[in-house]
Design a protein around this motif. Structure first.
Motif, mmCIF file in Angstrom:
data_model
loop_
_atom_site.group_PDB
_atom_site.id
_atom_site.type_symbol
_atom_site.label_atom_id
_atom_site.label_comp_id
_atom_site.label_asym_id
_atom_site.label_seq_id
_atom_site.Cartn_x
_atom_site.Cartn_y
_atom_site.Cartn_z
ATOM 1 N N VAL A 1 47.785 38.779 32.030
ATOM 2 C CA VAL A 1 48.026 37.674 32.946
ATOM 3 C C VAL A 1 47.132 36.500 32.553
ATOM 4 O O VAL A 1 46.126 36.689 31.865
ATOM 5 C CB VAL A 1 47.759 38.118 34.408
ATOM 6 N N ARG A 2 47.513 35.326 32.991
ATOM 7 C CA ARG A 2 46.679 34.140 32.794
ATOM 8 C C ARG A 2 45.749 34.008 34.001
ATOM 9 O O ARG A 2 46.186 34.143 35.133
ATOM 10 C CB ARG A 2 47.555 32.893 32.664
ATOM 11 N N THR A 3 44.492 33.752 33.723
ATOM 12 C CA THR A 3 43.547 33.531 34.814
ATOM 13 C C THR A 3 43.647 32.085 35.283
ATOM 14 O O THR A 3 44.288 31.255 34.634
ATOM 15 C CB THR A 3 42.097 33.813 34.368
ATOM 16 N N ASP A 4 42.992 31.783 36.390
ATOM 17 C CA ASP A 4 42.999 30.411 36.894
ATOM 18 C C ASP A 4 42.358 29.442 35.896
ATOM 19 O O ASP A 4 42.680 28.257 35.885
ATOM 20 C CB ASP A 4 42.269 30.325 38.238
ATOM 21 N N SER A 5 41.480 29.942 35.033
ATOM 22 C CA SER A 5 40.849 29.092 34.019
ATOM 23 C C SER A 5 41.690 28.985 32.746
ATOM 24 O O SER A 5 41.305 28.298 31.812
ATOM 25 C CB SER A 5 39.456 29.615 33.680
ATOM 26 N N GLY A 6 42.848 29.679 32.693
ATOM 27 C CA GLY A 6 43.750 29.575 31.557
ATOM 28 C C GLY A 6 43.577 30.643 30.503
ATOM 29 O O GLY A 6 44.297 30.660 29.509
ATOM 30 N N ARG A 7 42.650 31.544 30.690
ATOM 31 C CA ARG A 7 42.420 32.613 29.714
ATOM 32 C C ARG A 7 43.335 33.804 29.994
ATOM 33 O O ARG A 7 43.806 33.994 31.099
ATOM 34 C CB ARG A 7 40.967 33.061 29.781
ATOM 35 N N ALA A 8 43.515 34.638 28.983
ATOM 36 C CA ALA A 8 44.279 35.875 29.148
ATOM 37 C C ALA A 8 43.338 36.961 29.656
ATOM 38 O O ALA A 8 42.170 37.010 29.277
ATOM 39 C CB ALA A 8 44.895 36.297 27.820
ATOM 40 N N ALA A 9 43.877 37.831 30.522
ATOM 41 C CA ALA A 9 43.087 38.939 31.067
ATOM 42 C C ALA A 9 44.027 40.081 31.422
ATOM 43 O O ALA A 9 45.246 39.889 31.514
ATOM 44 C CB ALA A 9 42.317 38.484 32.307
ATOM 45 N N PHE A 10 43.444 41.261 31.640
ATOM 46 C CA PHE A 10 44.244 42.378 32.121
ATOM 47 C C PHE A 10 44.817 42.005 33.484
ATOM 48 O O PHE A 10 44.130 41.441 34.338
ATOM 49 C CB PHE A 10 43.412 43.659 32.231
ATOM 50 N N ASN A 11 46.065 42.327 33.706
ATOM 51 C CA ASN A 11 46.764 41.953 34.933
ATOM 52 C C ASN A 11 46.343 42.863 36.096
ATOM 53 O O ASN A 11 47.140 43.621 36.640
ATOM 54 C CB ASN A 11 48.274 42.010 34.706
ATOM 55 N N SER A 12 45.100 42.764 36.478
ATOM 56 C CA SER A 12 44.568 43.585 37.573
ATOM 57 C C SER A 12 45.266 43.287 38.884
ATOM 58 O O SER A 12 45.488 44.190 39.692
ATOM 59 C CB SER A 12 43.065 43.337 37.735
ATOM 60 N N SER A 13 45.606 42.028 39.104
ATOM 61 C CA SER A 13 46.269 41.682 40.368
ATOM 62 C C SER A 13 47.679 42.272 40.421
ATOM 63 O O SER A 13 48.087 42.799 41.461
ATOM 64 C CB SER A 13 46.306 40.165 40.572
ATOM 65 N N GLY A 14 48.407 42.221 39.326
ATOM 66 C CA GLY A 14 49.765 42.768 39.314
ATOM 67 C C GLY A 14 49.799 44.282 39.390
ATOM 68 O O GLY A 14 50.465 44.865 40.247
ATOM 69 N N VAL A 15 49.061 44.938 38.510
ATOM 70 C CA VAL A 15 49.043 46.405 38.480
ATOM 71 C C VAL A 15 48.352 46.942 39.731
ATOM 72 O O VAL A 15 48.837 47.881 40.369
ATOM 73 C CB VAL A 15 48.371 46.922 37.190
ATOM 74 N N GLY A 16 47.235 46.339 40.108
ATOM 75 C CA GLY A 16 46.523 46.777 41.306
ATOM 76 C C GLY A 16 47.351 46.579 42.563
ATOM 77 O O GLY A 16 47.354 47.425 43.459
ATOM 78 N N GLY A 17 48.076 45.453 42.630
ATOM 79 C CA GLY A 17 48.938 45.202 43.782
ATOM 80 C C GLY A 17 50.065 46.214 43.886
ATOM 81 O O GLY A 17 50.424 46.649 44.987
#
Length: 188
Positions: free
Chosen positions: A117-133
């Motif tokens: 996922v893209r973070t609010d700062s524009g970086r790529a990160a593990f999609n913790s919000s999607g998978v966790g949700g």
């Protein structure tokens, strides 16, 4: 098909969503008629095979399946796009690769966005919000599913179904604007 959660041109700098905008997006996804139609269809497939949850047969059971599927979809969106996207500063939108990339690259990219996922700062990160949700929504579903459907294997099946739905949604978000332009001459 709704695509308000899709950033059509990811090459242009996009401002991060505010907390209110993330909550608004979560709400739009929950009440969107297209998504409700998907819920009704998924409940129909579950009813046809008397699949989990084990509500039984008949109109009343079908109604319970629709309610449970809508609650699943709603709680997962609530936790993903609302709660966790805000807490973890992740952007719940889908950023298209676009027609400049090849079809196979776009499909691979779409699949990868379930985990990235893209973070609010524009970086790529593990999609913790999607998978966790997804996982939080599935855990919450134990409150309203019949006891026969509250088992580890059933919950794993729901996670698989949710992940598959995420992949299909991403592929649709990637290619739907192309379909609109080609067949419906949309200039959006």
């Amino acid at each position: 098909m709704p695509d308000y959660q899709t950033v059509r041109d990811s090459s242009i700098p996009i401002a991060p969503l505010t907390a209110k905008q993330k909550w608004d997006l979560a709400w739009k996804e929950i009440v969107d008629p297209f998504n409700f139609a998907s819920v009704v269809m998924a409940a129909g497939f579950s009813q046809r095979g008397n699949q989990t949850p084990k509500y039984g047969e008949g109109d009343a059971a079908y109604g319970e399946r629709i309610g449970a599927a809508f609650a699943d979809f709603g709680t997962q969106n609530f936790f993903s796009a609302g709660v966790l996207a805000n807490l973890l500063h992740q952007d719940p939108r889908y950023y298209r690769k676009g027609p400049g990339a090849g079809v196979l690259k776009r499909v691979a990219y779409s699949v990868s966005r379930v985990a990235v996922v893209r973070t609010d700062s524009g970086r790529a990160a593990f999609n913790s919000s999607g998978v966790g949700g997804m996982m939080m929504g599935i855990a919450a579903s134990n409150l309203y599913y019949p006891a026969a459907s509250v088992r580890g294997t059933v919950m794993a099946g729901r996670l698989y179904t949710s992940l598959l739905g995420g992949v299909i949604g991403n592929v649709m978000s990637e290619f739907w604007p192309d379909v609109q332009q080609k067949f419906f001459h949309s200039k959006r």
